[in-house]
Design an enzyme around this catalytic site. Sequence first.
Site, PDB file in Angstrom:
ATOM      1  CE1 TYR A 109      -3.540  -2.610   0.608  1.00 35.12           C
ATOM      2  CE2 TYR A 109      -4.636  -0.589   1.256  1.00 35.12           C
ATOM      3  CZ  TYR A 109      -4.693  -1.911   0.882  1.00 35.12           C
ATOM      4  OH  TYR A 109      -5.912  -2.525   0.781  1.00 35.12           O
ATOM      5  CE  LYS A 140       1.811 -17.795  -2.788  1.00 35.51           C
ATOM      6  NZ  LYS A 140       0.888 -18.934  -2.934  1.00 35.51           N
ATOM      7  CG  ASP A 176      -2.097 -20.229  -1.577  1.00 34.66           C
ATOM      8  OD1 ASP A 176      -1.620 -20.255  -0.421  1.00 34.66           O
ATOM      9  OD2 ASP A 176      -1.527 -20.768  -2.547  1.00 34.66           O
ATOM     10  CG  ASP A 209      -8.131  -4.612   1.704  1.00 31.68           C
ATOM     11  OD1 ASP A 209      -9.083  -4.161   2.356  1.00 31.68           O
ATOM     12  OD2 ASP A 209      -8.049  -4.548   0.450  1.00 31.68           O
ATOM     13  CG  ASP A 243     -13.738  -6.791   2.066  1.00 27.99           C
ATOM     14  OD1 ASP A 243     -13.440  -6.137   3.087  1.00 27.99           O
ATOM     15  OD2 ASP A 243     -14.206  -6.272   1.030  1.00 27.99           O
TER      16      ASP A 243
HETATM   17  C1  IPM Z   1     -10.375  -0.999   4.062  1.00 26.22           C
HETATM   18  C2  IPM Z   1     -10.597  -0.385   2.713  1.00 26.22           C
HETATM   19  C3  IPM Z   1      -9.396   0.491   2.377  1.00 26.22           C
HETATM   20  C4  IPM Z   1      -8.170  -0.416   2.334  1.00 26.22           C
HETATM   21  C5  IPM Z   1      -9.521   1.288   1.068  1.00 26.22           C
HETATM   22  C6  IPM Z   1     -10.748   2.172   1.092  1.00 26.22           C
HETATM   23  C7  IPM Z   1      -8.287   2.090   0.781  1.00 26.22           C
HETATM   24  O1  IPM Z   1     -10.820  -1.353   1.755  1.00 26.22           O
HETATM   25  O2  IPM Z   1     -10.294  -0.247   5.057  1.00 26.22           O
HETATM   26  O3  IPM Z   1     -10.293  -2.226   4.153  1.00 26.22           O
HETATM   27  O4  IPM Z   1      -7.898  -1.059   1.315  1.00 26.22           O
HETATM   28  O5  IPM Z   1      -7.462  -0.463   3.336  1.00 26.22           O
HETATM   29 MN    MN Z   2     -10.898  -3.372   2.523  1.00 25.78          MN
END
Ligand code: IPM
Ligand code: MN
Length: 370
Positions: A142, A189, A221, A245, A249
């Site tokens: 990042y 990884k 993975d 990240d 999700d």
């Molecule tokens: C999160 C979001 C952010 C990230 C984006 C909005 C930059 O997806 O907080 O997980 O990737 O960190």
């Molecule tokens: Mn995110």
Amino acid sequence: MEKQLTVISGDGIGPEVTREAIKVLNAIAHKFEHHFHYHHVLMGACAIEKTGVALPEDSLDSALKSDAVLLGAIGDPRFDNDPTAKVRPEQGLLQLRKSLNLFANIRPVKTYSSIRHLSPIRTPQLHDVDFVIYRELTGGIYFGEKRLSEDGTTATDLCSYQKYEIERIARMAFAAARQRRKKLTLVDKANVLETSRLWRKTVRDLHEDYPDVELNFLYVDNASMQLILNPAQFDVILTENMFGDILSDEASVISGSLGLLPSASVGEKALFEPIHGSYPQAANKDIANPLGSILSVAMMLDHFDAHEEAAAVRNAVEWTLANGFVTRDIDSMNYYGTSTIGDLVVDIINNEMPQHINKRNVALGHTTII
Ligand code: IPM
Ligand code: MN
């Protein structure tokens, strides 16, 4: 206690969910005699519109001066679909994380028995799921150097980590594991990436200080598969920025909705935000799930050592879920509005656990209980 809070409602559903979180904070302030002072500032697409930059200076100043930041969500499709955009809402968030040195992002994941049947994952896998992801937040790909060749045909994102960046979050994750079921899983990884090998070595060396914690390693993975096949195996997951990240999700699906998951970002300062994005399609429709934001407030209260207050928020949230008061993301047939859920959580905080509730009145937006 008295606290100064910077509030960044942001874009899309950010303002709606943050409004509900503040309602809940105010209820807590009233009940427990605390004082929260809110400083509302801009960040994200709304800031770009008004000021030309994603994180205006006075927003950052406010965040630096506050005891904590409460963030809604940022992002806007106008920028997502324009790869040439020079300013982007996300830059504001990344800059804020870096400036406040929020190197650890903590994302707890659990299932609630009352909504298990609504999860897209089969129920047997969902029993006893209770883990927390420690995602490194201010390093890795990042923040590494980014380059695009002059002819626009080659692009590079550098992924780089220093030992101290790994150590400081790893210590937090070990300490968290110690307070929980004493199991830490490092996701990396290491069969391919040099940075991952540095993570493994650093975490393995630190393990000497935490011999009571069981440490294991998983390739990312495989971890992404294990999260769906057998999520109950995890206690604390430690991982670098981008893997964290993606995995968080994915993990949100286990709970039943991305809209349920809160997060805390800590380091020098502290910031609390739901893990979901700005979900612009849902903005201003009263359908967004405010619980991710409300549960982020619970994490903020814990951060202030107000544990009884945090428990009051969590109990109220659990009550709404247990009694079928959910937003549309969780149950598309029987659902309630964003503000109704916020009102309910407030009512439950004020009235303790109600015995009777008139669902019709709730649906009609009348105050609820009794
Ligand atoms: C999160 C979001 C952010 C990230 C984006 C909005 C930059 O997806 O907080 O997980 O990737 O960190
Ligand atoms: Mn995110």
